[in-house]
Design a protein around this motif. Structure first.
Motif, mmCIF file in Angstrom:
data_model
loop_
_atom_site.group_PDB
_atom_site.id
_atom_site.type_symbol
_atom_site.label_atom_id
_atom_site.label_comp_id
_atom_site.label_asym_id
_atom_site.label_seq_id
_atom_site.Cartn_x
_atom_site.Cartn_y
_atom_site.Cartn_z
ATOM 1 N N ALA A 131 0.829 -1.208 0.000
ATOM 2 C CA ALA A 131 0.000 0.000 0.000
ATOM 3 C C ALA A 131 0.868 1.264 0.000
ATOM 4 O O ALA A 131 0.555 2.240 -0.700
ATOM 5 C CB ALA A 131 -0.925 -0.004 1.201
ATOM 6 N N LEU A 132 1.946 1.240 0.775
ATOM 7 C CA LEU A 132 2.844 2.402 0.795
ATOM 8 C C LEU A 132 3.529 2.605 -0.552
ATOM 9 O O LEU A 132 3.670 3.743 -1.019
ATOM 10 C CB LEU A 132 3.886 2.238 1.900
ATOM 11 C CG LEU A 132 3.371 2.400 3.327
ATOM 12 C CD1 LEU A 132 4.478 2.058 4.321
ATOM 13 C CD2 LEU A 132 2.865 3.803 3.553
ATOM 14 N N LEU A 133 3.954 1.515 -1.179
ATOM 15 C CA LEU A 133 4.580 1.631 -2.501
ATOM 16 C C LEU A 133 3.601 2.188 -3.521
ATOM 17 O O LEU A 133 3.948 3.074 -4.311
ATOM 18 C CB LEU A 133 5.102 0.272 -2.963
ATOM 19 C CG LEU A 133 6.415 -0.196 -2.359
ATOM 20 C CD1 LEU A 133 6.738 -1.606 -2.833
ATOM 21 C CD2 LEU A 133 7.535 0.747 -2.724
ATOM 22 N N CYS A 134 2.377 1.686 -3.512
ATOM 23 C CA CYS A 134 1.372 2.181 -4.459
ATOM 24 C C CYS A 134 1.045 3.648 -4.186
ATOM 25 O O CYS A 134 0.927 4.448 -5.120
ATOM 26 C CB CYS A 134 0.102 1.342 -4.375
ATOM 27 S SG CYS A 134 0.226 -0.237 -5.199
ATOM 28 N N GLY A 135 0.888 4.002 -2.935
ATOM 29 C CA GLY A 135 0.556 5.380 -2.602
ATOM 30 C C GLY A 135 1.656 6.357 -2.978
ATOM 31 O O GLY A 135 1.397 7.403 -3.588
ATOM 32 N N PHE A 136 2.886 6.025 -2.624
ATOM 33 C CA PHE A 136 4.007 6.905 -2.970
ATOM 34 C C PHE A 136 4.209 6.946 -4.484
ATOM 35 O O PHE A 136 4.504 8.008 -5.051
ATOM 36 C CB PHE A 136 5.280 6.431 -2.270
ATOM 37 C CG PHE A 136 6.430 7.377 -2.419
ATOM 38 C CD1 PHE A 136 6.370 8.650 -1.891
ATOM 39 C CD2 PHE A 136 7.571 6.991 -3.095
ATOM 40 C CE1 PHE A 136 7.434 9.536 -2.032
ATOM 41 C CE2 PHE A 136 8.637 7.857 -3.243
ATOM 42 C CZ PHE A 136 8.569 9.144 -2.705
ATOM 43 N N LEU A 176 4.043 10.207 -6.986
ATOM 44 C CA LEU A 176 5.082 10.574 -7.950
ATOM 45 C C LEU A 176 4.534 10.663 -9.371
ATOM 46 O O LEU A 176 4.928 11.553 -10.140
ATOM 47 C CB LEU A 176 6.244 9.576 -7.887
ATOM 48 C CG LEU A 176 7.097 9.623 -6.628
ATOM 49 C CD1 LEU A 176 8.167 8.541 -6.688
ATOM 50 C CD2 LEU A 176 7.720 10.989 -6.449
ATOM 51 N N VAL A 177 3.617 9.777 -9.730
ATOM 52 C CA VAL A 177 3.004 9.845 -11.060
ATOM 53 C C VAL A 177 2.188 11.128 -11.191
ATOM 54 O O VAL A 177 2.202 11.783 -12.236
ATOM 55 C CB VAL A 177 2.137 8.592 -11.328
ATOM 56 C CG1 VAL A 177 1.268 8.764 -12.544
ATOM 57 C CG2 VAL A 177 3.027 7.366 -11.476
ATOM 58 N N TRP A 178 1.480 11.494 -10.121
ATOM 59 C CA TRP A 178 0.727 12.741 -10.144
ATOM 60 C C TRP A 178 1.671 13.941 -10.335
ATOM 61 O O TRP A 178 1.369 14.865 -11.099
ATOM 62 C CB TRP A 178 -0.075 12.876 -8.853
ATOM 63 C CG TRP A 178 -0.748 14.193 -8.719
ATOM 64 C CD1 TRP A 178 -1.856 14.635 -9.393
ATOM 65 C CD2 TRP A 178 -0.339 15.264 -7.883
ATOM 66 N NE1 TRP A 178 -2.156 15.910 -8.994
ATOM 67 C CE2 TRP A 178 -1.239 16.329 -8.074
ATOM 68 C CE3 TRP A 178 0.703 15.423 -6.971
ATOM 69 C CZ2 TRP A 178 -1.131 17.525 -7.402
ATOM 70 C CZ3 TRP A 178 0.804 16.629 -6.303
ATOM 71 C CH2 TRP A 178 -0.092 17.655 -6.523
ATOM 72 N N GLY A 230 7.912 6.632 -10.468
ATOM 73 C CA GLY A 230 6.756 6.319 -9.633
ATOM 74 C C GLY A 230 5.850 5.293 -10.279
ATOM 75 O O GLY A 230 5.174 4.526 -9.586
ATOM 76 N N ALA A 231 5.841 5.245 -11.610
ATOM 77 C CA ALA A 231 5.030 4.243 -12.310
ATOM 78 C C ALA A 231 5.527 2.837 -11.980
ATOM 79 O O ALA A 231 4.725 1.907 -11.815
ATOM 80 C CB ALA A 231 5.074 4.493 -13.811
ATOM 81 N N ALA A 232 6.830 2.669 -11.859
ATOM 82 C CA ALA A 232 7.387 1.358 -11.500
ATOM 83 C C ALA A 232 6.990 0.980 -10.072
ATOM 84 O O ALA A 232 6.735 -0.195 -9.789
ATOM 85 C CB ALA A 232 8.901 1.373 -11.655
ATOM 86 N N LEU A 233 6.930 1.965 -9.176
ATOM 87 C CA LEU A 233 6.517 1.681 -7.805
ATOM 88 C C LEU A 233 5.054 1.235 -7.748
ATOM 89 O O LEU A 233 4.703 0.343 -6.976
ATOM 90 C CB LEU A 233 6.723 2.911 -6.920
ATOM 91 C CG LEU A 233 8.158 3.322 -6.664
ATOM 92 C CD1 LEU A 233 8.195 4.606 -5.838
ATOM 93 C CD2 LEU A 233 8.919 2.225 -5.973
ATOM 94 N N VAL A 234 4.216 1.859 -8.569
ATOM 95 C CA VAL A 234 2.804 1.459 -8.610
ATOM 96 C C VAL A 234 2.680 0.030 -9.125
ATOM 97 O O VAL A 234 1.934 -0.784 -8.570
ATOM 98 C CB VAL A 234 1.981 2.429 -9.489
ATOM 99 C CG1 VAL A 234 0.566 1.924 -9.681
ATOM 100 C CG2 VAL A 234 1.971 3.815 -8.878
ATOM 101 N N ILE A 235 3.419 -0.306 -10.161
ATOM 102 C CA ILE A 235 3.365 -1.664 -10.724
ATOM 103 C C ILE A 235 3.908 -2.678 -9.712
ATOM 104 O O ILE A 235 3.317 -3.751 -9.532
ATOM 105 C CB ILE A 235 4.144 -1.718 -12.055
ATOM 106 C CG1 ILE A 235 3.411 -0.889 -13.111
ATOM 107 C CG2 ILE A 235 4.335 -3.150 -12.525
ATOM 108 C CD1 ILE A 235 4.188 -0.688 -14.382
ATOM 109 N N LEU A 236 4.995 -2.346 -9.033
ATOM 110 C CA LEU A 236 5.553 -3.250 -8.033
ATOM 111 C C LEU A 236 4.575 -3.463 -6.878
ATOM 112 O O LEU A 236 4.377 -4.598 -6.424
ATOM 113 C CB LEU A 236 6.878 -2.701 -7.500
ATOM 114 C CG LEU A 236 7.574 -3.543 -6.437
ATOM 115 C CD1 LEU A 236 8.012 -4.880 -7.031
ATOM 116 C CD2 LEU A 236 8.762 -2.796 -5.884
ATOM 117 N N GLY A 237 3.930 -2.416 -6.423
ATOM 118 C CA GLY A 237 2.934 -2.543 -5.363
ATOM 119 C C GLY A 237 1.739 -3.378 -5.800
ATOM 120 O O GLY A 237 1.213 -4.183 -5.022
#
Length: 69
Positions: free
Chosen positions: A24-29, A33-35, A48-55
Motif C-alpha cells: 500500500a505504501l509503494l502504491c501510494g508513494f 510521484l506519477v501525479w 513512480g510508475a514502476a513503484l505502482v506496478i511493483l505494489g
C-alpha cells in the motif's frame, strides 16, 4: 455441531500484514510521484510508475491473502 465456522488451530494464515502495508505504501508513494510527473512533466518523477506496478504485483501475491477472498 456445525463444521462451517470451525478452523484448524494448526493451519497458519499466509496473510502477512507487513507485506500488505508495504504494498500500500509503494502504491501510494508511486501514485503521488506519477501525479507529480503529470502536473510538472519532469522526468525525475516518472519512476513512480514502476513503484505502482511493483505494489500491484505485491497485492496479487499469495502473501497478501488474495487467494482467500
Amino acid at each position: 455441531m456445525s463444521e462451517y465456522g470451525a478452523h484448524s488451530p494448526v493451519a497458519k494464515s499466509p496473510i502477512s500484514v507487513g507485506w500488505v502495508v508495504l504494498a500500500a505504501l509503494l502504491c501510494g508513494f508511486g501514485l503521488f510521484l506519477v501525479w507529480l510527473f503529470i502536473t510538472t512533466f519532469d522526468w525525475i518523477y516518472f519512476p513512480g510508475a514502476a513503484l505502482v506496478i511493483l505494489g500491484a504485483i505485491m497485492f496479487l501475491s499469495e502473501r497478501a491473502g488474495l487467494d482467500h477472498a
